[in-house]
Design an enzyme around this catalytic site. Structure first.
Site, mmCIF file in Angstrom:
data_model
loop_
_atom_site.group_PDB
_atom_site.id
_atom_site.type_symbol
_atom_site.label_atom_id
_atom_site.label_comp_id
_atom_site.label_asym_id
_atom_site.label_seq_id
_atom_site.Cartn_x
_atom_site.Cartn_y
_atom_site.Cartn_z
ATOM 1 N N SER A 98 0.814 -1.207 0.000
ATOM 2 C CA SER A 98 0.000 0.000 0.000
ATOM 3 C C SER A 98 0.854 1.266 0.000
ATOM 4 O O SER A 98 1.608 1.508 -0.930
ATOM 5 C CB SER A 98 -0.966 -0.032 1.188
ATOM 6 O OG SER A 98 -1.897 1.016 1.135
ATOM 7 N N ASP A 243 -2.801 6.158 -3.500
ATOM 8 C CA ASP A 243 -1.697 5.515 -2.804
ATOM 9 C C ASP A 243 -1.105 4.435 -3.702
ATOM 10 O O ASP A 243 -1.508 4.279 -4.856
ATOM 11 C CB ASP A 243 -2.150 4.955 -1.446
ATOM 12 C CG ASP A 243 -3.115 3.793 -1.585
ATOM 13 O OD1 ASP A 243 -3.774 3.667 -2.633
ATOM 14 O OD2 ASP A 243 -3.224 2.997 -0.631
ATOM 15 N N ASP A 245 -1.212 1.191 -4.072
ATOM 16 C CA ASP A 245 -2.025 0.157 -4.712
ATOM 17 C C ASP A 245 -3.396 0.662 -5.137
ATOM 18 O O ASP A 245 -4.248 -0.125 -5.571
ATOM 19 C CB ASP A 245 -2.160 -1.065 -3.813
ATOM 20 C CG ASP A 245 -2.992 -0.811 -2.563
ATOM 21 O OD1 ASP A 245 -3.020 0.351 -2.086
ATOM 22 O OD2 ASP A 245 -3.600 -1.754 -2.046
ATOM 23 N N ASP A 247 -6.081 1.699 -3.760
ATOM 24 C CA ASP A 247 -7.375 1.385 -3.151
ATOM 25 C C ASP A 247 -7.914 2.562 -2.346
ATOM 26 O O ASP A 247 -9.025 2.502 -1.825
ATOM 27 C CB ASP A 247 -7.305 0.122 -2.293
ATOM 28 C CG ASP A 247 -6.387 0.241 -1.086
ATOM 29 O OD1 ASP A 247 -5.624 1.232 -1.002
ATOM 30 O OD2 ASP A 247 -6.419 -0.661 -0.232
#
Length: 456
Positions: A98, A243, A245, A247
C-alpha cells in the site's frame, strides 16, 4: 518465523521478514483455507515494487502446488483483483504494501466473492500456515502430474473492471473537466489516466513513471504537495492523489486545498441522500472519522454507524445493514453497491461526477458540506500491554471528554499492530485539542510507568 495478519493483510521488509519461502507457504495455506479447491482458480495482482515479481511468483507457486490455477493480472490496483474475484466468484490475492516505502511488501487476500478476510478466516489461515512451516503432513495427498495448478497471465480480465468503473456513471461523462492526478508511481500509473480520459476529462498526470523503487516516494496520497501545486499551476478543477495500490484516494480542490476521506464521504453521502440513493440515510465510518462529519450528517438527518479502524470492518457493517456508502478518513471509501472494497479510481470518478452535476467549484462544495474540526493524534510507545494502560486511564479520558462537551471528542486506543497507545482529540480549536492531548499523553506515560511498561 511466521506471519501474522494486521488490519490489512501481512506486511514486512521484502526478502527479510517477508521471504519467498514464507509467501510460498502462505499460498499453500490460503489455497486450503479459502475454499480455493472448490473453485480451482485464484486471481492475483501486484503493485510496482521491485520485489513484486519475486513474491508474486512465490505466492503463485504456493497456490499451484495445491492444485489451484493462478490467473496473473500483473500490475493492477488492489480493487481490480477484488472486482474480478467478486465477479467470477474466486479467491484473490494482491502483492502490495500500500502506502509503505518500496523496500516493504505485503500480501492482501480476498475470499471467494472479493471480500477481505474476517478475523476467524485469518485465525484459520495463521493456524494452517503454522502447520505448514512446522512440516506437518497435509490431510490430503499433494497434487502431481496434471493436477498441479497452472500459472498464466490473464490481462483480458482487467478491461472488464475498467468498463465497470465507467459504467458506474450510467452514461454520464466528465467532458470539460480539467483534472490532475498523482499516481504515486504505483498501480494507478497504468490505468487511472486512460479511464478518466475515456470519460472525457482533460487529464494531467504526475508521478506515473514507476521504476520499482519510487513508489510513494515523496508523492501520492501520503505526500500530496506536488499535486496541490500542480492543480493551482494548471488552474485545474480538481486533483486526485492515489496511494501505491490505488485502493484509496485523497482529493485536492481548485484552490489547492487537500480534502480527506471524511470530507469526500460527507459530500458523497449528502449527494446520495438528496437523490434518494442512500439506503436508510446511513453511512459507515471508523472511530477516527472527524467529529465535523458526524455533525454535518446529523444536521441533514443522516445516521452514522461507527466501526473499529480498518476498511474491512466498514464493509462488514455495510453488508450487515444493507447500506451503500462508508469509508475511512485515509481515503478508503467503499460503494457497496458498486464494489467489495475501497477503489481509489472509482471514488475519484464518483467525486468528479458529483462536481460536474453540481456545477459548483469543488472548494465551494467542500466548504458548504462540513467543517473539519482540529484533530491531534499522538502515539505513545509502550514496552508491555498497551491495552492495560488504556484501561488504567479511563477516568482521565472521561474527565477530558466532559470538559470538551458535545463539540469535542476523545479516542484513546491500543494499536492493533504495534506496542503503541494512540491518543486522539478533536476540539473546536487547535489549542484546546493540543492541551487535551498533552494531559492524556501524560496520563498514559504515568500509567505505563506505574505498571513498568514504559518503552525503553
Amino acid at each position: 518465523m511466521t506471519l501474522r495478519f494486521g488490519t490489512d493483510g501481512v506486511r514486512g521488509v521484502a526478502n527479510a521478514e517477508l521471504t519467498p519461502e514464507l509467501v510460498l507457504a502462505l499460498g499453500r495455506a490460503a489455497a486450503r483455507v479459502l475454499d480455493a479447491a472448490r473453485v480451482g482458480r485464484v486471481v492475483t495482482g501486484r503493485d510496482t515494487r521491485r520485489s513484486g515479481p519475486l513474491l508474486e511468483s512465490a505466492l503463485a507457486a504456493g497456490f499451484a502446488a495445491e492444485g489451484i490455477d493462478v490467473d496473473l493480472l500483473g500490475v493492477v490496483p488492489t480493487p481490480t483483483v477484488a472486482w474480478v474475484a467478486a465477479t467470477d466468484g474466486l479467491p484473490g490475492a494482491v502483492i502490495s504494501a500500500s502506502h509503505n516505502p518500496f523496500a516493504d511488501n505485503g500480501v492482501k487476500l480476498f475470499g471467494a466473492g472479493g471480500a477481505k478476510l474476517s478475523d476467524s478466516d485469518e485465525e484459520r489461515l495463521e493456524a494452517e500456515l503454522d502447520r505448514i512451516l512446522k512440516g506437518e503432513e497435509p490431510e490430503a495427498p499433494v497434487p502431481t502430474g496434471a493436477k498441479v495448478g497452472q500459472i498464466r497471465p490473464a490481462e483480458g480480465l482487467v478491461s472488464r473492471w475498467g468498463d465497470a468503473l465507467l459504467g458506474s456513471l450510467d452514461g454520464r461523462r466528465l467532458d470539460g473537466l480539467q483534472v490532475v492526478i498523482d499516481c504515486a508511481n504505483g498501480a494507478a500509473s497504468r490505468h487511472a489516466a486512460s479511464l478518466l480520459t475515456r470519460l472525457g476529462a482533460d487529464v494531467e498526470v504526475i508521478h506515473d513513471q514507476p521504476d520499482g523503487r519510487n513508489i510513494n516516494d515523496g508523492c501520492g496520497s501520503t505526500h500530496p504537495d506536488d499535486l496541490r501545486a500542480a492543480v493551482v499551476a494548471a488552474g485545474a478543477d480538481a486533483g486526485l492523489a492515489f496511494d501505491g495500490d490505488a485502493d484509496r484516494v485523497l482529493a485536492v480542490d481548485d484552490t489547492g486545498t487537500l480534502l480527506d476521506g471524511d470530507q469526500m464521504i460527507a459530500m458523497l453521502a449528502i449527494d446520495r441522500h438528496e437523490r434518494g440513493a442512500l439506503a436508510d440515510d446511513t453511512v459507515v465510518v471508523t472511530v477516527y472519522s472527524n467529529i465535523g462529519l458526524r455533525l454535518a450528517m446529523a444536521e441533514r438527518g443522516i445516521g452514522v454507524v461507527e466501526t473499529q479502524v480498518g476498511d474491512r470492518y466498514v464493509l462488514e457493517a455495510l453488508e450487515r445493514g444493507g447500506w451503500p456508502l462508508g469509508g475511512e478518513q485515509s481515503g478508503h471509501i467503499i460503494f457497496r453497491d458498486l464494489a467489495t472494497t475501497g477503489d481509489g479510481i472509482l471514488t475519484g470518478i464518483q467525486l468528479l461526477d458529483l462536481l460536474v452535476r453540481s456545477g459548483r467549484p469543488l472548494s465551494e462544495l467542500a466548504a458548504t458540506t462540513m467543517t473539519r474540526y482540529p484533530q491531534v493524534l499522538r502515539n505513545v510507545r509502550i514496552a508491555g500491554r498497551a491495552g492495560a494502560v488504556v484501561s488504567a486511564i479511563s477516568e482521565e479520558v472521561d474527565r477530558v471528554e466532559r470538559e470538551l462537551g458535545e463539540r469535542g471528542r476523545v479516542l484513546v486506543r491500543a494499536s492493533g499492530t504495534e506496542p503503541v497507545v494512540r491518543v486522539m482529540v478533536e476540539a473546536e480549536t487547535s489549542a484546546s485539542a493540543e492541551a487535551a492531548v498533552d494531559e492524556l499523553v501524560a496520563a498514559v506515560e504515568a500509567a505505563a510507568s506505574r505498571s513498568g511498561t514504559t518503552a525503553p
